[in-house]
Design a protein around this motif. Structure first.
Motif, PDB file in Angstrom:
ATOM      1  N   ASP A  94      64.585  96.497  27.656  1.00  0.00           N
ATOM      2  CA  ASP A  94      64.879  97.923  27.453  1.00  0.00           C
ATOM      3  C   ASP A  94      64.560  98.298  26.011  1.00  0.00           C
ATOM      4  O   ASP A  94      65.367  98.071  25.095  1.00  0.00           O
ATOM      5  CB  ASP A  94      66.351  98.210  27.763  1.00  0.00           C
ATOM      6  N   SER A  95      63.414  98.907  25.790  1.00  0.00           N
ATOM      7  CA  SER A  95      62.965  99.225  24.436  1.00  0.00           C
ATOM      8  C   SER A  95      63.785 100.331  23.778  1.00  0.00           C
ATOM      9  O   SER A  95      63.750 100.495  22.558  1.00  0.00           O
ATOM     10  CB  SER A  95      61.484  99.632  24.459  1.00  0.00           C
ATOM     11  N   ASP A  96      64.542 101.090  24.579  1.00  0.00           N
ATOM     12  CA  ASP A  96      65.346 102.175  24.024  1.00  0.00           C
ATOM     13  C   ASP A  96      66.802 101.770  23.802  1.00  0.00           C
ATOM     14  O   ASP A  96      67.655 102.608  23.510  1.00  0.00           O
ATOM     15  CB  ASP A  96      65.276 103.410  24.920  1.00  0.00           C
ATOM     16  N   LEU A  97      67.096 100.484  23.955  1.00  0.00           N
ATOM     17  CA  LEU A  97      68.430  99.963  23.697  1.00  0.00           C
ATOM     18  C   LEU A  97      68.327  98.765  22.755  1.00  0.00           C
ATOM     19  O   LEU A  97      67.326  98.049  22.753  1.00  0.00           O
ATOM     20  CB  LEU A  97      69.119  99.530  24.995  1.00  0.00           C
ATOM     21  N   ALA A  98      69.367  98.552  21.960  1.00  0.00           N
ATOM     22  CA  ALA A  98      69.397  97.397  21.055  1.00  0.00           C
ATOM     23  C   ALA A  98      70.440  96.403  21.544  1.00  0.00           C
ATOM     24  O   ALA A  98      71.554  96.792  21.920  1.00  0.00           O
ATOM     25  CB  ALA A  98      69.722  97.844  19.630  1.00  0.00           C
ATOM     26  N   ALA A  99      70.053  95.120  21.556  1.00  0.00           N
ATOM     27  CA  ALA A  99      70.969  94.044  21.939  1.00  0.00           C
ATOM     28  C   ALA A  99      71.357  93.283  20.675  1.00  0.00           C
ATOM     29  O   ALA A  99      70.490  92.756  19.967  1.00  0.00           O
ATOM     30  CB  ALA A  99      70.303  93.115  22.940  1.00  0.00           C
ATOM     31  N   VAL A 100      72.643  93.229  20.383  1.00  0.00           N
ATOM     32  CA  VAL A 100      73.136  92.607  19.150  1.00  0.00           C
ATOM     33  C   VAL A 100      74.118  91.500  19.506  1.00  0.00           C
ATOM     34  O   VAL A 100      75.006  91.690  20.341  1.00  0.00           O
ATOM     35  CB  VAL A 100      73.828  93.655  18.247  1.00  0.00           C
TER      36      VAL A 100
ATOM     37  N   ARG B   1      77.607  73.916  40.562  1.00  0.00           N
ATOM     38  CA  ARG B   1      76.583  73.346  39.693  1.00  0.00           C
ATOM     39  C   ARG B   1      76.080  74.444  38.757  1.00  0.00           C
ATOM     40  O   ARG B   1      75.644  75.503  39.215  1.00  0.00           O
ATOM     41  CB  ARG B   1      75.400  72.802  40.506  1.00  0.00           C
ATOM     42  N   ARG B   2      76.116  74.205  37.463  1.00  0.00           N
ATOM     43  CA  ARG B   2      75.625  75.204  36.519  1.00  0.00           C
ATOM     44  C   ARG B   2      74.102  75.195  36.481  1.00  0.00           C
ATOM     45  O   ARG B   2      73.481  74.139  36.464  1.00  0.00           O
ATOM     46  CB  ARG B   2      76.158  74.931  35.114  1.00  0.00           C
ATOM     47  N   PHE B   3      73.514  76.404  36.484  1.00  0.00           N
ATOM     48  CA  PHE B   3      72.058  76.489  36.390  1.00  0.00           C
ATOM     49  C   PHE B   3      71.590  77.327  35.198  1.00  0.00           C
ATOM     50  O   PHE B   3      70.413  77.326  34.859  1.00  0.00           O
ATOM     51  CB  PHE B   3      71.456  77.066  37.681  1.00  0.00           C
ATOM     52  N   LEU B   4      72.515  78.052  34.537  1.00  0.00           N
ATOM     53  CA  LEU B   4      72.082  78.897  33.431  1.00  0.00           C
ATOM     54  C   LEU B   4      73.244  79.201  32.506  1.00  0.00           C
ATOM     55  O   LEU B   4      74.368  79.442  32.956  1.00  0.00           O
ATOM     56  CB  LEU B   4      71.519  80.215  33.983  1.00  0.00           C
ATOM     57  N   ARG B   5      72.998  79.154  31.211  1.00  0.00           N
ATOM     58  CA  ARG B   5      73.939  79.667  30.213  1.00  0.00           C
ATOM     59  C   ARG B   5      73.269  80.843  29.515  1.00  0.00           C
ATOM     60  O   ARG B   5      72.162  80.707  28.996  1.00  0.00           O
ATOM     61  CB  ARG B   5      74.321  78.590  29.205  1.00  0.00           C
ATOM     62  N   GLU B   6      73.945  81.987  29.534  1.00  0.00           N
ATOM     63  CA  GLU B   6      73.357  83.213  29.014  1.00  0.00           C
ATOM     64  C   GLU B   6      74.274  83.841  27.973  1.00  0.00           C
ATOM     65  O   GLU B   6      75.506  83.815  28.098  1.00  0.00           O
ATOM     66  CB  GLU B   6      73.123  84.209  30.162  1.00  0.00           C
ATOM     67  N   GLU B   7      73.674  84.426  26.940  1.00  0.00           N
ATOM     68  CA  GLU B   7      74.452  85.058  25.887  1.00  0.00           C
ATOM     69  C   GLU B   7      74.939  86.436  26.321  1.00  0.00           C
ATOM     70  O   GLU B   7      74.231  87.195  26.983  1.00  0.00           O
ATOM     71  CB  GLU B   7      73.615  85.198  24.610  1.00  0.00           C
ATOM     72  N   ILE B   8      76.172  86.768  25.946  1.00  0.00           N
ATOM     73  CA  ILE B   8      76.714  88.114  26.109  1.00  0.00           C
ATOM     74  C   ILE B   8      76.448  88.883  24.824  1.00  0.00           C
ATOM     75  O   ILE B   8      76.800  88.411  23.734  1.00  0.00           O
ATOM     76  CB  ILE B   8      78.218  88.084  26.395  1.00  0.00           C
ATOM     77  N   VAL B   9      75.812  90.050  24.930  1.00  0.00           N
ATOM     78  CA  VAL B   9      75.444  90.807  23.730  1.00  0.00           C
ATOM     79  C   VAL B   9      76.035  92.213  23.770  1.00  0.00           C
ATOM     80  O   VAL B   9      76.358  92.749  24.829  1.00  0.00           O
ATOM     81  CB  VAL B   9      73.907  90.916  23.590  1.00  0.00           C
ATOM     82  N   VAL B  10      76.167  92.783  22.589  1.00  0.00           N
ATOM     83  CA  VAL B  10      76.549  94.186  22.450  1.00  0.00           C
ATOM     84  C   VAL B  10      75.321  95.037  22.754  1.00  0.00           C
ATOM     85  O   VAL B  10      74.214  94.730  22.300  1.00  0.00           O
ATOM     86  CB  VAL B  10      77.032  94.482  21.019  1.00  0.00           C
TER      87      VAL B  10
ATOM     88  N   VAL C 198      69.645  91.155  30.826  1.00  0.00           N
ATOM     89  CA  VAL C 198      69.694  92.450  31.487  1.00  0.00           C
ATOM     90  C   VAL C 198      69.131  93.563  30.604  1.00  0.00           C
ATOM     91  O   VAL C 198      68.629  94.571  31.097  1.00  0.00           O
ATOM     92  CB  VAL C 198      71.145  92.770  31.914  1.00  0.00           C
ATOM     93  N   VAL C 199      69.198  93.397  29.276  1.00  0.00           N
ATOM     94  CA  VAL C 199      68.713  94.440  28.373  1.00  0.00           C
ATOM     95  C   VAL C 199      67.508  93.983  27.553  1.00  0.00           C
ATOM     96  O   VAL C 199      67.047  94.711  26.676  1.00  0.00           O
ATOM     97  CB  VAL C 199      69.838  94.912  27.422  1.00  0.00           C
ATOM     98  N   ALA C 200      66.997  92.795  27.837  1.00  0.00           N
ATOM     99  CA  ALA C 200      65.909  92.223  27.032  1.00  0.00           C
ATOM    100  C   ALA C 200      64.660  93.100  27.020  1.00  0.00           C
ATOM    101  O   ALA C 200      63.937  93.150  26.017  1.00  0.00           O
ATOM    102  CB  ALA C 200      65.563  90.822  27.526  1.00  0.00           C
TER     103      ALA C 200
ATOM    104  N   THR D 191      76.079  88.185  41.970  1.00  0.00           N
ATOM    105  CA  THR D 191      76.633  89.309  41.226  1.00  0.00           C
ATOM    106  C   THR D 191      75.525  90.312  40.908  1.00  0.00           C
ATOM    107  O   THR D 191      74.429  89.922  40.508  1.00  0.00           O
ATOM    108  CB  THR D 191      77.284  88.828  39.923  1.00  0.00           C
ATOM    109  N   PRO D 192      75.785  91.607  41.089  1.00  0.00           N
ATOM    110  CA  PRO D 192      74.734  92.625  40.934  1.00  0.00           C
ATOM    111  C   PRO D 192      74.035  92.608  39.583  1.00  0.00           C
ATOM    112  O   PRO D 192      72.836  92.877  39.498  1.00  0.00           O
ATOM    113  CB  PRO D 192      75.490  93.940  41.154  1.00  0.00           C
ATOM    114  N   MET D 193      74.754  92.286  38.491  1.00  0.00           N
ATOM    115  CA  MET D 193      74.137  92.376  37.171  1.00  0.00           C
ATOM    116  C   MET D 193      72.949  91.440  37.009  1.00  0.00           C
ATOM    117  O   MET D 193      71.982  91.767  36.332  1.00  0.00           O
ATOM    118  CB  MET D 193      75.159  92.097  36.057  1.00  0.00           C
ATOM    119  N   ILE D 194      73.016  90.254  37.650  1.00  0.00           N
ATOM    120  CA  ILE D 194      71.908  89.313  37.453  1.00  0.00           C
ATOM    121  C   ILE D 194      70.924  89.301  38.613  1.00  0.00           C
ATOM    122  O   ILE D 194      69.836  88.734  38.483  1.00  0.00           O
ATOM    123  CB  ILE D 194      72.419  87.884  37.199  1.00  0.00           C
TER     124      ILE D 194
END
Length: 301
Positions: free
Chosen positions: A251-257, A161-170, A247-249, A98-101
């Motif tokens: 990016d200093s000009d964006l906030a992940a909540v 087979r699962r290899f990663l669990r990732e948080e979805i953030v605002v 994906v946004v970790a 998937t393009p996002m990751i």
């Protein structure tokens, strides 16, 4: 019947058009028509409806489609295994991501894998999770990365087979009221103008499913599957959105909540069950499962 007839039949079935199938196969259209016609004569069955230049599978064709796919899958598996036993191939990893990751997790994995297996080549196709599942099932991809959340089930034809669990953030601009928050609720989020993903991306389907208990619809003002555009639209204040945290970790000009309660997405490597997985692909699966962090910002269920 011969293998050539089966390949032509499958391509016509995939594209629902003899001319397009011929173009894809890079042969003359009459050759495709004659091969399929001969196949029908040998089977004494009509495999395609041909009306007003529209081509569709008959009921018999639908049944034969499954057999043809299995025959070619088995043949390809035999060719790969025999070639590997004789040392005739260097090996290729064919994977859909998937393009996002693809740009945020896999570059380091690919680099380290190539260092460990310099003789192997890698071919990557960027598609949504649903499309990847379909391509694996139809033999267009050896394996792929798919997403899952909650009680999502996969077709019984897939091995996962699962290899990663990732948080979805605002994801919000730094001057947004949410930027200073530790977490926001789903109800608060959908009250904002949203830049969102189009149908076909699992993160959209997963999120809309999570919203069913909220009682109101999201305010989607812009839809695109270009995640870089989503970021830009969040930066300029058009709306806010969601991303996987990785994906946004940076990016200093964006906030992940975080959401309250938190939302997580599982990423899995998938391939077709009961189909031969080449040594190159097996090496990649083993490498990915060994080197992926497995858990990020949450415990596995």
């Amino acid at each position: 019947m011969d293998i050539r007839q089966l390949r032509y039949f499958l391509e016509v079935a995939r594209l629902s058009n003899f001319t397009k199938a011929a173009e894809s196969l890079r042969i003359a259209q009459p050759a495709v028509s004659m091969a399929v016609k001969k196949l029908e004569e040998e089977l004494d069955l009509v495999l395609f409806n041909r009306q007003d230049k529209k081509v569709s599978l008959t009921a018999e064709g639908e049944i034969f489609l499954g057999h043809a796919r299995r025959i070619l899958d088995d043949l390809r598996g035999a060719e790969l295994e025999m070639a590997e036993l004789k040392g005739l191939t260097r090996g290729e990893v064919r994977i859909g991501i998937t393009p996002m990751i693809s740009a945020y997790f896999f570059p380091d994995i690919f680099r380290d894998f190539k260092r460990s297996y310099p003789q192997l080549s890698i071919s990557v196709l960027g598609e949504g999770s649903g499309r990847i599942q379909k391509m694996i099932g139809e033999g267009e991809l050896d394996m792929g990365v798919v997403a899952a959340g909650g009680s999502a089930a996969f077709p019984p034809t897939l091995e996962v087979r699962r290899f990663l669990r990732e948080e979805i953030v605002v994801c919000v601009p730094l001057d947004h009221p949410f930027a200073g928050r530790q977490a926001v609720t789903l109800a608060e989020f959908i009250g904002e103008p949203l830049v969102f993903y189009k149908e076909g991306y699992y993160i959209r389907e997963f999120f809309l499913e999570a919203l069913k208990g909220v009682g109101s619809a999201p305010r989607i003002i812009f839809e695109t599957n270009l995640f870089s555009l989503v970021k830009s639209l969040v930066r300029n204040g058009t709306g806010i959105s969601i991303f996987l945290k990785m994906v946004v970790a940076e990016d200093s000009d964006l906030a992940a909540v975080s959401f309250d309660p938190p939302l997580h997405l599982d990423l899995l490597i998938a391939w077709k069950k009961d189909t031969y997985l080449s040594l190159a692909n097996r090496a990649f699966v083993d490498f990915l499962l060994e080197h992926a962090p497995g858990e990020r910002d949450g415990e596995a269920g």
